[in-house]
Design a protein around this motif. Structure first.
Motif, PDB file in Angstrom:
ATOM      1  N   PHE A   1     -10.311 -19.700  11.895  1.00  0.00           N
ATOM      2  CA  PHE A   1     -10.152 -20.956  11.167  1.00  0.00           C
ATOM      3  C   PHE A   1      -9.512 -20.550   9.844  1.00  0.00           C
ATOM      4  O   PHE A   1     -10.174 -20.341   8.836  1.00  0.00           O
ATOM      5  N   TYR A   2      -8.175 -20.390   9.893  1.00  0.00           N
ATOM      6  CA  TYR A   2      -7.455 -19.746   8.798  1.00  0.00           C
ATOM      7  C   TYR A   2      -7.525 -20.533   7.493  1.00  0.00           C
ATOM      8  O   TYR A   2      -7.210 -19.991   6.433  1.00  0.00           O
ATOM      9  N   GLU A   3      -7.939 -21.768   7.566  1.00  0.00           N
ATOM     10  CA  GLU A   3      -8.147 -22.536   6.333  1.00  0.00           C
ATOM     11  C   GLU A   3      -9.208 -21.892   5.444  1.00  0.00           C
ATOM     12  O   GLU A   3      -9.246 -22.131   4.233  1.00  0.00           O
ATOM     13  N   PHE A   4     -10.047 -21.051   6.021  1.00  0.00           N
ATOM     14  CA  PHE A   4     -11.088 -20.370   5.249  1.00  0.00           C
ATOM     15  C   PHE A   4     -10.841 -18.872   5.121  1.00  0.00           C
ATOM     16  O   PHE A   4     -11.638 -18.175   4.496  1.00  0.00           O
ATOM     17  N   GLY A   5      -9.763 -18.360   5.703  1.00  0.00           N
ATOM     18  CA  GLY A   5      -9.447 -16.942   5.617  1.00  0.00           C
ATOM     19  C   GLY A   5      -9.077 -16.375   6.966  1.00  0.00           C
ATOM     20  O   GLY A   5      -9.358 -16.973   8.011  1.00  0.00           O
ATOM     21  N   SER A   6      -8.469 -15.206   6.975  1.00  0.00           N
ATOM     22  CA  SER A   6      -7.948 -14.621   8.206  1.00  0.00           C
ATOM     23  C   SER A   6      -8.952 -13.758   8.953  1.00  0.00           C
ATOM     24  O   SER A   6      -8.736 -13.413  10.112  1.00  0.00           O
ATOM     25  N   SER A   7     -10.064 -13.386   8.331  1.00  0.00           N
ATOM     26  CA  SER A   7     -11.093 -12.606   9.005  1.00  0.00           C
ATOM     27  C   SER A   7     -11.931 -13.512   9.901  1.00  0.00           C
ATOM     28  O   SER A   7     -12.152 -14.687   9.593  1.00  0.00           O
ATOM     29  N   LYS A   8     -12.433 -12.961  11.003  1.00  0.00           N
ATOM     30  CA  LYS A   8     -13.279 -13.731  11.912  1.00  0.00           C
ATOM     31  C   LYS A   8     -14.573 -14.190  11.239  1.00  0.00           C
ATOM     32  O   LYS A   8     -15.192 -15.163  11.675  1.00  0.00           O
ATOM     33  N   THR A   9     -15.005 -13.497  10.207  1.00  0.00           N
ATOM     34  CA  THR A   9     -16.251 -13.859   9.529  1.00  0.00           C
ATOM     35  C   THR A   9     -16.029 -14.772   8.328  1.00  0.00           C
ATOM     36  O   THR A   9     -16.993 -15.304   7.776  1.00  0.00           O
ATOM     37  N   ASP A  10     -14.786 -14.979   7.923  1.00  0.00           N
ATOM     38  CA  ASP A  10     -14.514 -15.820   6.751  1.00  0.00           C
ATOM     39  C   ASP A  10     -14.968 -17.271   6.922  1.00  0.00           C
ATOM     40  O   ASP A  10     -15.520 -17.855   5.983  1.00  0.00           O
ATOM     41  N   PRO A  11     -14.736 -17.908   8.092  1.00  0.00           N
ATOM     42  CA  PRO A  11     -15.167 -19.298   8.216  1.00  0.00           C
ATOM     43  C   PRO A  11     -16.663 -19.484   7.974  1.00  0.00           C
ATOM     44  O   PRO A  11     -17.072 -20.389   7.236  1.00  0.00           O
ATOM     45  N   ALA A  12     -17.493 -18.642   8.583  1.00  0.00           N
ATOM     46  CA  ALA A  12     -18.935 -18.766   8.367  1.00  0.00           C
ATOM     47  C   ALA A  12     -19.309 -18.474   6.917  1.00  0.00           C
ATOM     48  O   ALA A  12     -20.265 -19.047   6.386  1.00  0.00           O
ATOM     49  N   LYS A  13     -18.548 -17.622   6.275  1.00  0.00           N
ATOM     50  CA  LYS A  13     -18.843 -17.230   4.893  1.00  0.00           C
ATOM     51  C   LYS A  13     -18.475 -18.310   3.896  1.00  0.00           C
ATOM     52  O   LYS A  13     -19.206 -18.541   2.919  1.00  0.00           O
ATOM     53  N   TYR A  14     -17.346 -19.008   4.137  1.00  0.00           N
ATOM     54  CA  TYR A  14     -16.807 -19.910   3.120  1.00  0.00           C
ATOM     55  C   TYR A  14     -16.863 -21.392   3.467  1.00  0.00           C
ATOM     56  O   TYR A  14     -16.621 -22.235   2.603  1.00  0.00           O
ATOM     57  N   ALA A  15     -17.162 -21.730   4.713  1.00  0.00           N
ATOM     58  CA  ALA A  15     -17.064 -23.132   5.118  1.00  0.00           C
ATOM     59  C   ALA A  15     -18.143 -24.015   4.499  1.00  0.00           C
ATOM     60  O   ALA A  15     -18.007 -25.241   4.509  1.00  0.00           O
ATOM     61  N   GLY A  16     -19.205 -23.429   3.968  1.00  0.00           N
ATOM     62  CA  GLY A  16     -20.278 -24.228   3.409  1.00  0.00           C
ATOM     63  C   GLY A  16     -19.852 -25.142   2.280  1.00  0.00           C
ATOM     64  O   GLY A  16     -20.491 -26.164   2.023  1.00  0.00           O
ATOM     65  N   GLN A  17     -18.754 -24.799   1.605  1.00  0.00           N
ATOM     66  CA  GLN A  17     -18.306 -25.619   0.479  1.00  0.00           C
ATOM     67  C   GLN A  17     -17.503 -26.845   0.911  1.00  0.00           C
ATOM     68  O   GLN A  17     -17.192 -27.703   0.080  1.00  0.00           O
ATOM     69  N   LEU A  18     -17.179 -26.957   2.202  1.00  0.00           N
ATOM     70  CA  LEU A  18     -16.398 -28.094   2.675  1.00  0.00           C
ATOM     71  C   LEU A  18     -17.262 -29.351   2.738  1.00  0.00           C
ATOM     72  O   LEU A  18     -18.352 -29.340   3.317  1.00  0.00           O
ATOM     73  N   VAL A  19     -16.778 -30.438   2.170  1.00  0.00           N
ATOM     74  CA  VAL A  19     -17.464 -31.727   2.229  1.00  0.00           C
ATOM     75  C   VAL A  19     -16.916 -32.508   3.426  1.00  0.00           C
ATOM     76  O   VAL A  19     -15.721 -32.793   3.485  1.00  0.00           O
ATOM     77  N   VAL A  20     -17.792 -32.835   4.374  1.00  0.00           N
ATOM     78  CA  VAL A  20     -17.339 -33.538   5.583  1.00  0.00           C
ATOM     79  C   VAL A  20     -17.805 -34.992   5.628  1.00  0.00           C
ATOM     80  O   VAL A  20     -17.386 -35.744   6.516  1.00  0.00           O
ATOM     81  N   ASP A  21     -18.644 -35.389   4.729  1.00  0.00           N
ATOM     82  CA  ASP A  21     -19.095 -36.775   4.642  1.00  0.00           C
ATOM     83  C   ASP A  21     -19.039 -37.190   3.181  1.00  0.00           C
ATOM     84  O   ASP A  21     -19.767 -36.630   2.359  1.00  0.00           O
ATOM     85  N   PRO A  22     -18.121 -38.102   2.817  1.00  0.00           N
ATOM     86  CA  PRO A  22     -17.339 -38.987   3.681  1.00  0.00           C
ATOM     87  C   PRO A  22     -16.169 -38.282   4.366  1.00  0.00           C
ATOM     88  O   PRO A  22     -15.725 -37.219   3.923  1.00  0.00           O
ATOM     89  N   TRP A  23     -15.688 -38.909   5.431  1.00  0.00           N
ATOM     90  CA  TRP A  23     -14.548 -38.411   6.213  1.00  0.00           C
ATOM     91  C   TRP A  23     -13.757 -39.611   6.708  1.00  0.00           C
ATOM     92  O   TRP A  23     -14.331 -40.672   6.989  1.00  0.00           O
ATOM     93  N   THR A  24     -12.449 -39.440   6.835  1.00  0.00           N
ATOM     94  CA  THR A  24     -11.603 -40.492   7.379  1.00  0.00           C
ATOM     95  C   THR A  24     -10.696 -39.914   8.447  1.00  0.00           C
ATOM     96  O   THR A  24     -10.009 -38.918   8.203  1.00  0.00           O
TER      97      THR A  24
END
Length: 310
Positions: A75-98
């Motif tokens: 999930f390259y939006e969070f980095g190119s390493s396989k562990t980057d998404p789990a490491k950095y995705a917590g800061q993403l706000v998904v609610d609200p969403w459109t």
């Protein structure tokens, strides 16, 4: 934690449910709110429970563990390493969403976060996932057929292709601060592929809403194609007359075709596609044509040279 009962006006929606662990730990709840306001890195939030009926086309193969599925991601939006998404995705706000659905449709539609879970009754489908890099998983997705949503917007005769667009929010997706890919990420399908009963809009896995590193709140799952076609965190679906440009095809057209069907007879220029490594297993296994879904999808490509139209 209460179950979400679809089509029941008395049932709580995902956005209305405070995770039990957070509710019982008010100090952590307050600390999380303060950290979010300060823009600090946050762990992925606990998911809300989803109720889903068993769906068709599910495998009898043992699924990968939740830890394997959520800790090993592209999930390259969070980095190119396989562990980057789990490491950095917590800061993403998904609610609200459109999520906006438009283009060549009779009834354009805009869905908010809670409406994503009410497109149609939820199903659990256990699917194979095959990455173009040569690894694979088995994942118990929860979602609805993409066809259910497309039928609501009523594609016109000019809606021959379906384009998907990922969220672009570099303030919360650190990988987008690089020029690794042309952002936002884009993918596409032919209309017959999009309407195929296998094609799923996933909103959860393992009985809960999608983890952010796996594409919350809504992602595409096309199990007979390589994983990069299954675009994550979708904000727009557009019906187009002509084949859309897709991110990896645009970046490296000799390596990533528009169709990207799993095909053990057509190697990637940099690695063989004849076999794969199932995450959690030591030995490699033979890759199946169309990832094992040929009975459902092979007819769509009977007139195509799959070596040329890879």
């Amino acid at each position: 934690m209460p179950l979400i009962r679809l089509h029941d006006p008395q049932a709580p929606l995902p956005s209305e449910i405070t995770p039990k662990e957070v509710y019982l730990d008010r100090r952590r709840f307050l600390a999380t709110g303060a950290a979010g306001a300060a823009g600090l890195l946050l762990p992925a939030a606990h998911a809300a429970t989803l109720k889903a009926a068993p769906g068709p086309y599910s495998l009898t193969e043992k699924p990968n563990t939740r830890a394997e599925i959520t800790d090993y991601n592209n999930f390259y939006e969070f980095g190119s390493s396989k562990t980057d998404p789990a490491k950095y995705a917590g800061q993403l706000v998904v609610d609200p969403w459109t999520l906006k659905i438009g283009g060549h449709v009779a009834k354009p539609l805009t869905l908010d976060y809670d409406q994503l879970f009410k497109i149609a009754p939820l199903q659990e489908r256990v699917y194979r996932l095959r990455c173009v890099e040569g690894w694979s998983m088995v994942i118990p997705w929860i979602g609805v057929p993409l066809a259910s949503l497309l039928q609501q917007v009523q594609p016109t005769s000019k809606g021959r292709f379906v384009q998907f667009v990922t969220l672009e929010r570099p303030s919360q997706m650190p990988g987008q601060r690089s020029d690794l890919l042309p952002w936002p990420y884009r993918e596409g399908l032919r209309i017959d592929e999009a309407m195929n009963p296998l094609t799923l809009l996933a909103v959860g896995l393992y009985g809960e809403t999608l983890p952010k590193q796996n594409g919350a709140p809504i992602r595409l799952v096309v199990p007979w194609k390589y994983g990069f076609k299954s675009i994550k965190s979708i904000v727009a679906i557009n019906l187009l007359e002509h084949q859309p440009a897709t991110t990896w095809q645009q970046l490296a057209p000799s390596e990533y075709g528009f169709f990207a069907n799993v095909n053990p007879e057509v190697d990637h220029p940099r690695w063989s596609q004849a076999n794969e490594r199932r995450i959690g297993e030591f030995s490699r296994r033979k890759t199946l044509m169309f990832n094992g879904y040929g009975e459902q999808v092979a007819g769509m490509y009977s007139k195509l040279d799959l070596r040329r139209w890879f």
